[in-house]
Write an enzyme that holds these catalytic residues in place. Structure first.
Site, PDB file in Angstrom:
ATOM      1  N   GLU A 202      69.466  53.616  58.412  1.00 39.14           N
ATOM      2  CA  GLU A 202      70.774  53.244  58.969  1.00 39.14           C
ATOM      3  C   GLU A 202      70.940  51.767  59.348  1.00 39.14           C
ATOM      4  OE1 GLU A 202      72.291  57.426  60.971  1.00 39.14           O
ATOM      5  OE2 GLU A 202      72.378  55.552  62.136  1.00 39.14           O
TER       6      GLU A 202
ATOM      7  N   SER B 285      71.582  61.862  70.746  1.00 38.68           N
ATOM      8  CA  SER B 285      72.170  60.531  69.986  1.00 38.68           C
ATOM      9  C   SER B 285      71.825  59.502  70.834  1.00 38.68           C
ATOM     10  CB  SER B 285      73.695  60.923  69.799  1.00 38.68           C
ATOM     11  OG  SER B 285      74.122  59.516  69.418  1.00 38.68           O
TER      12      SER B 285
ATOM     13  N   HIS C  75      72.962  50.560  62.322  1.00 37.66           N
ATOM     14  CA  HIS C  75      72.940  51.152  63.806  1.00 37.66           C
ATOM     15  C   HIS C  75      71.641  50.149  64.640  1.00 37.66           C
ATOM     16  CE1 HIS C  75      72.541  54.422  66.974  1.00 37.66           C
ATOM     17  NE2 HIS C  75      71.313  53.815  67.154  1.00 37.66           N
TER      18      HIS C  75
ATOM     19  N   HIS D  27      73.394  56.933  71.164  1.00 40.84           N
ATOM     20  CA  HIS D  27      74.859  56.230  71.390  1.00 40.84           C
ATOM     21  C   HIS D  27      75.362  56.582  72.842  1.00 40.84           C
ATOM     22  CE1 HIS D  27      76.364  54.316  67.658  1.00 40.84           C
ATOM     23  NE2 HIS D  27      75.520  55.310  66.942  1.00 40.84           N
TER      24      HIS D  27
ATOM     25  N   ASP E 141      76.991  50.681  66.211  1.00 42.26           N
ATOM     26  CA  ASP E 141      77.132  50.719  64.838  1.00 42.26           C
ATOM     27  C   ASP E 141      78.080  49.424  64.256  1.00 42.26           C
ATOM     28  OD1 ASP E 141      75.736  52.989  64.774  1.00 42.26           O
ATOM     29  OD2 ASP E 141      77.594  54.396  64.789  1.00 42.26           O
TER      30      ASP E 141
END
Ligand SMILES: [Zn+2]
Length: 287
Positions: free
Chosen positions: A257, A199, A260, A201, A208
């Site tokens: 997305e 990920s 994101h 992140h 996000d």
């Protein structure tokens, strides 16, 4: 003679009365003994013994629940369970410099379980959606840039963007992935949820974002909102790109997305934006 019969009758009556009295006393005594032993009248039902039910703490859901997105529900997770490490395929590389601003992290380039950015900061002065302290963090440079991006959205268009999910630790991603496998099966998990280490992140460089028009949720209709359109056209000015564009699932490994964004610094983000390529394609063509 008459008196004798009368006397006999009276004696019989007295005997019968005594017997009844004794019987009553015995019954009361026995009943009393039974009560003493059980603490309850002998006819009452025994209370059903219940096993104490262990309370599972309601862990705050730290992530986004997005059908078709990368971030999956975490609701039925039991924190008491020992986390399982998902298997990693052989063709996966470990990211050499995970702290590099241009680090490419995806399903083929993974971060180690021990990587935690050193310069994570709290998102102060930025509207956030959730209260989880872990996800309300970014690396400092990305945080400063995000603040500028949000400010510009307000100053230039009157939009109020909100930060929903930023930094996510390896452990949090592992719990998410395992929870998704448990609830939806391995195949669905591999399609929609990032494995730990995969990920973006975890880099602390991704966020996000959402807005009131989205009811502060994340889904691909964000791309149709005024805020979402503005972000896709202006994020690079502040060093961000929309990381998973529409129709590039085969390359990025993720569905569209629009919410994101990934920090790359203004120079690289602008180059990637102007190229119209995904980060994967851009990196490959500029190696
Ligand atoms: Zn994300």
């Amino acid at each position: 003679m008459k008196n004798t019969r009368k006397y006999k009758k009276r004696r019989l009556f007295i005997t019968m009365a005594a017997l009844v009295l004794i019987l009553v006393v015995v019954v009361i005594y026995v009943e009393g003994r039974l009560k003493d032993e059980t603490g309850l009248p002998p006819t009452a039902e025994e209370p059903v013994h219940e096993e104490p039910v262990e309370e599972v703490p309601d862990k705050e859901n730290p992530v986004d629940e997005v059908p078709g997105g990368e971030n999956k529900d975490n609701e039925n997770e039991n924190p008491a369970e020992k986390p399982q490490e998902p298997s990693t395929p052989d063709d996966v590389n470990m990211v050499e410099d995970p702290a590099a601003i241009d680090a490419l992290v995806n399903k083929k380039n993974n971060l180690s379980s021990t990587y935690v950015p050193e310069d994570l900061v709290k998102l102060e002065g930025i509207p956030t959606v959730l209260e989880n302290p872990e996800i309300n963090q970014l690396r400092e440079t990305a945080y400063i840039a995000l603040k500028d991006l949000f400010q510009a959205a307000t100053d230039e268009e009157g939009y109020e963007l909100h930060a929903r999910s930023g930094y996510r630790s390896y452990g949090t991603q592992r719990d998410l992935y395992n929870s998704y496998v448990k609830n939806h099966g391995q195949a669905a998990a591999d399609k929609y949820s990032a494995k730990p280490g995969q990920s973006e992140h975890q880099t602390g460089l991704s966020m996000d974002i959402t807005c009131a028009a989205m009811n502060f949720q994340l889904d691909d209709t964000f791309g149709n909102t005024d805020e979402g359109k503005w972000v896709s056209e202006n994020a690079h000015r502040f060093g961000f790109i929309v990381r998973y564009p529409k129709g590039k699932e085969d390359i990025t490994g993720y569905f569209y997305e629009p919410w994101h964004i990934r920090y790359l610094g203004v120079e690289l983000a602008t180059k990637v934006y102007e190229s119209g390529l995904t980060l994967e394609e851009y990196m490959e063509s500029n190696m």
